[in-house]
Design a protein around this motif. Structure first.
Motif, PDB file in Angstrom:
ATOM      1  N   PRO A 120       0.811  -1.232   0.000  1.00 50.59           N
ATOM      2  CA  PRO A 120       0.000   0.000   0.000  1.00 50.59           C
ATOM      3  C   PRO A 120       0.839   1.275   0.000  1.00 50.59           C
ATOM      4  O   PRO A 120       0.450   2.271  -0.626  1.00 50.59           O
ATOM      5  N   TYR A 121       1.975   1.260   0.674  1.00 53.21           N
ATOM      6  CA  TYR A 121       2.833   2.444   0.662  1.00 53.21           C
ATOM      7  C   TYR A 121       3.377   2.718  -0.738  1.00 53.21           C
ATOM      8  O   TYR A 121       3.446   3.867  -1.179  1.00 53.21           O
ATOM      9  N   ILE A 122       3.781   1.677  -1.432  1.00 52.64           N
ATOM     10  CA  ILE A 122       4.269   1.841  -2.804  1.00 52.64           C
ATOM     11  C   ILE A 122       3.159   2.388  -3.690  1.00 52.64           C
ATOM     12  O   ILE A 122       3.367   3.316  -4.480  1.00 52.64           O
ATOM     13  N   PHE A 123       1.969   1.817  -3.535  1.00 57.73           N
ATOM     14  CA  PHE A 123       0.821   2.282  -4.326  1.00 57.73           C
ATOM     15  C   PHE A 123       0.499   3.741  -4.004  1.00 57.73           C
ATOM     16  O   PHE A 123       0.205   4.534  -4.904  1.00 57.73           O
ATOM     17  N   LEU A 124       0.573   4.120  -2.746  1.00 56.04           N
ATOM     18  CA  LEU A 124       0.305   5.496  -2.326  1.00 56.04           C
ATOM     19  C   LEU A 124       1.313   6.466  -2.943  1.00 56.04           C
ATOM     20  O   LEU A 124       0.942   7.498  -3.513  1.00 56.04           O
ATOM     21  N   ILE A 125       2.567   6.130  -2.855  1.00 55.44           N
ATOM     22  CA  ILE A 125       3.616   7.024  -3.366  1.00 55.44           C
ATOM     23  C   ILE A 125       3.552   7.140  -4.882  1.00 55.44           C
ATOM     24  O   ILE A 125       3.609   8.249  -5.437  1.00 55.44           O
ATOM     25  N   LEU A 126       3.413   6.007  -5.574  1.00 54.52           N
ATOM     26  CA  LEU A 126       3.351   6.054  -7.036  1.00 54.52           C
ATOM     27  C   LEU A 126       2.093   6.771  -7.521  1.00 54.52           C
ATOM     28  O   LEU A 126       2.134   7.520  -8.509  1.00 54.52           O
ATOM     29  N   GLY A 127       0.983   6.576  -6.831  1.00 51.15           N
ATOM     30  CA  GLY A 127      -0.254   7.271  -7.208  1.00 51.15           C
ATOM     31  C   GLY A 127      -0.140   8.769  -7.007  1.00 51.15           C
ATOM     32  O   GLY A 127      -0.580   9.555  -7.846  1.00 51.15           O
ATOM     33  N   PHE A 128       0.468   9.159  -5.892  1.00 52.65           N
ATOM     34  CA  PHE A 128       0.650  10.582  -5.629  1.00 52.65           C
ATOM     35  C   PHE A 128       1.562  11.218  -6.668  1.00 52.65           C
ATOM     36  O   PHE A 128       1.267  12.304  -7.194  1.00 52.65           O
ATOM     37  N   ILE A 129       2.649  10.558  -6.996  1.00 53.37           N
ATOM     38  CA  ILE A 129       3.589  11.092  -7.997  1.00 53.37           C
ATOM     39  C   ILE A 129       2.929  11.178  -9.362  1.00 53.37           C
ATOM     40  O   ILE A 129       3.068  12.177 -10.087  1.00 53.37           O
ATOM     41  N   ALA A 130       2.182  10.141  -9.751  1.00 51.23           N
ATOM     42  CA  ALA A 130       1.535  10.132 -11.064  1.00 51.23           C
ATOM     43  C   ALA A 130       0.503  11.250 -11.167  1.00 51.23           C
ATOM     44  O   ALA A 130       0.425  11.948 -12.190  1.00 51.23           O
ATOM     45  N   LEU A 131      -0.283  11.439 -10.147  1.00 49.79           N
ATOM     46  CA  LEU A 131      -1.288  12.503 -10.183  1.00 49.79           C
ATOM     47  C   LEU A 131      -0.647  13.886 -10.164  1.00 49.79           C
ATOM     48  O   LEU A 131      -1.122  14.811 -10.836  1.00 49.79           O
ATOM     49  N   LYS A 132       0.398  14.045  -9.402  1.00 48.16           N
ATOM     50  CA  LYS A 132       1.079  15.341  -9.329  1.00 48.16           C
ATOM     51  C   LYS A 132       1.751  15.683 -10.663  1.00 48.16           C
ATOM     52  O   LYS A 132       1.689  16.830 -11.124  1.00 48.16           O
ATOM     53  N   ASN A 133       2.370  14.706 -11.309  1.00 47.78           N
ATOM     54  CA  ASN A 133       3.043  14.947 -12.595  1.00 47.78           C
ATOM     55  C   ASN A 133       2.048  15.290 -13.696  1.00 47.78           C
ATOM     56  O   ASN A 133       2.369  16.062 -14.608  1.00 47.78           O
ATOM     57  N   ASN A 134       0.871  14.733 -13.654  1.00 53.12           N
ATOM     58  CA  ASN A 134      -0.147  14.999 -14.671  1.00 53.12           C
ATOM     59  C   ASN A 134      -1.082  16.141 -14.278  1.00 53.12           C
ATOM     60  O   ASN A 134      -2.081  16.382 -14.960  1.00 53.12           O
ATOM     61  N   GLU A 135      -0.752  16.814 -13.203  1.00 49.42           N
ATOM     62  CA  GLU A 135      -1.535  17.937 -12.691  1.00 49.42           C
ATOM     63  C   GLU A 135      -3.000  17.575 -12.480  1.00 49.42           C
ATOM     64  O   GLU A 135      -3.916  18.345 -12.780  1.00 49.42           O
ATOM     65  N   LEU A 136      -3.239  16.374 -11.986  1.00 47.06           N
ATOM     66  CA  LEU A 136      -4.595  15.898 -11.706  1.00 47.06           C
ATOM     67  C   LEU A 136      -4.838  15.717 -10.202  1.00 47.06           C
ATOM     68  O   LEU A 136      -5.867  15.175  -9.817  1.00 47.06           O
ATOM     69  N   LEU A 137      -3.917  16.154  -9.395  1.00 49.37           N
ATOM     70  CA  LEU A 137      -4.019  15.916  -7.954  1.00 49.37           C
ATOM     71  C   LEU A 137      -5.023  16.879  -7.324  1.00 49.37           C
ATOM     72  O   LEU A 137      -4.793  18.080  -7.232  1.00 49.37           O
TER      73      LEU A 137
END
Length: 120
Positions: free
Chosen positions: A77-94
């Motif tokens: 879950p921590y890996i999923f949390l970090i990768l999801g946060f990074i992906a959303l932040k990079n695509n400006e969808l956060l």
């Protein structure tokens, strides 16, 4: 048989069948551990001796703690949390107002799935 037990005095050492069922390991035999009166006991010394017997930090406790900290159910879950946060932040969808409730839902689902996996 009864007469031979009485003559050999072996009947006094045997416990009653009901006592064997209720207390098979003789934990509640009624004998006091320390025969001194309460006033004469040095409670501070007794507490120090009992604390010395307890090992709070050992290799076994380290191994048990390390096994739980690198569990797949904890790291994934921590890996999923970090990768999801990074992906959303990079695509400006956060959007945190949507991200945090969805994250809570993932935590609840993950805990239920992990409990079922442990039972099986």
């Amino acid at each position: 048989m009864v007469v031979s037990n009485i003559e050999s005095d072996s009947f006094e050492d045997k416990r009653d069948l009901l006592d064997d069922i209720e207390d098979p390991h003789e934990l509640y035999d009624g004998e006091e551990i320390n025969y001194q009166p309460v006033e004469e006991l040095n409670l501070k010394e007794i507490v120090k001796e009992e604390k010395a017997k307890i090992k709070t930090f050992s290799f076994k406790s380290i191994k048990h703690g390390a096994r739980g900290s690198v569990s797949l159910f904890r790291i994934l879950p921590y890996i999923f949390l970090i990768l999801g946060f990074i992906a959303l932040k990079n695509n400006e969808l956060l959007e945190l107002r949507f991200y945090l409730p969805a994250l809570l839902l993932g935590i609840v689902v993950g805990s239920i799935v992990s409990k079922e996996a442990i039972k099986n």
